[in-house]
Design an enzyme around this catalytic site. Sequence first.
Site, PDB file in Angstrom:
ATOM      1  N   GLN A 159       0.620  -1.383  -0.282  1.00 13.56           N
ATOM      2  CA  GLN A 159       0.289   0.513   0.527  1.00 13.56           C
ATOM      3  C   GLN A 159       0.807   1.725  -0.084  1.00 13.56           C
ATOM      4  O   GLN A 159       0.108   2.133  -0.197  1.00 13.56           O
ATOM      5  CB  GLN A 159      -1.035   0.050   1.086  1.00 13.56           C
ATOM      6  CG  GLN A 159      -1.850  -1.112   1.014  1.00 13.56           C
ATOM      7  CD  GLN A 159      -3.276  -1.247   2.171  1.00 13.56           C
ATOM      8  OE1 GLN A 159      -2.834  -1.642   3.555  1.00 13.56           O
ATOM      9  NE2 GLN A 159      -3.781  -0.217   1.991  1.00 13.56           N
TER      10      GLN A 159
ATOM     11  N   HIS B 165      -3.406  -8.437   0.566  1.00 10.52           N
ATOM     12  CA  HIS B 165      -3.317  -7.649   0.462  1.00 10.52           C
ATOM     13  C   HIS B 165      -1.767  -8.186  -0.644  1.00 10.52           C
ATOM     14  O   HIS B 165      -1.351  -7.275  -1.774  1.00 10.52           O
ATOM     15  CB  HIS B 165      -2.459  -6.173   0.933  1.00 10.52           C
ATOM     16  CG  HIS B 165      -3.240  -5.442   0.942  1.00 10.52           C
ATOM     17  ND1 HIS B 165      -4.363  -4.832  -0.049  1.00 10.52           N
ATOM     18  CD2 HIS B 165      -4.600  -4.354   2.234  1.00 10.52           C
ATOM     19  CE1 HIS B 165      -5.536  -3.686   0.375  1.00 10.52           C
ATOM     20  NE2 HIS B 165      -5.056  -3.435   1.556  1.00 10.52           N
TER      21      HIS B 165
HETATM   22 NI    NI Z   1      -6.632  -2.476   2.905  1.00 10.73          NI
END
Ligand code: NI
Length: 187
Positions: A51, A145
């Site tokens: 991220q 993720h």
């Molecule tokens: Ni997330």
Amino acid sequence: MAVRPVIQLDNPVLRQKAKRVRAFDAKLHQLLDDMLETLEHEQGVGLAAPQIAVSQRVIIVVLPDDKEEYGDQAGAFYEVVNPEIVKISRDMVEGIEGCLSIPGYFGLVDRADSVVVQGFNRKGKEIRIKAYDWLARVFQHEIDHLDGVLYTDKAKEVWKAGEEPEWLREQYKTSNDDLPLAEDPPA
Ligand code: NI
């Protein structure tokens, strides 16, 4: 430490399978420190390295320091390098999730009720975490993720914040599943 920008849905790094960490060195420590600062800045509860555009298998999870809501899990902080789910309950629970990489939306997702996560701390020592309920949900979200999977891939339904149906608002504003969502507090 530094706050790093959180990448959004249109960035292909979010869809890559992240690489295993091999060196537990100063660079990894810097990454972990930056992830925590970024997470605090974003007021989230979980963050995966992809991220912030670092395609490595690293996650952090921070539980709010709220004993009423989280009991003895309140305030817990986990850094897990190369995390793996080694045990997963057959019982599934429904809950709401958001994601710092998909701001302004949330969805209803079925997740296993409990998981055992195995991995390493920043020094390379093996760690094992038994997670239940909401914490188990956050770990599943963050570990997804690392494989390029987003909650929206698994959600039964996704809403724009503020456009969710009344029944959902009622159900989740009054239960422990309410706040915070995985990663992202609702608008
Ligand atoms: Ni997330």
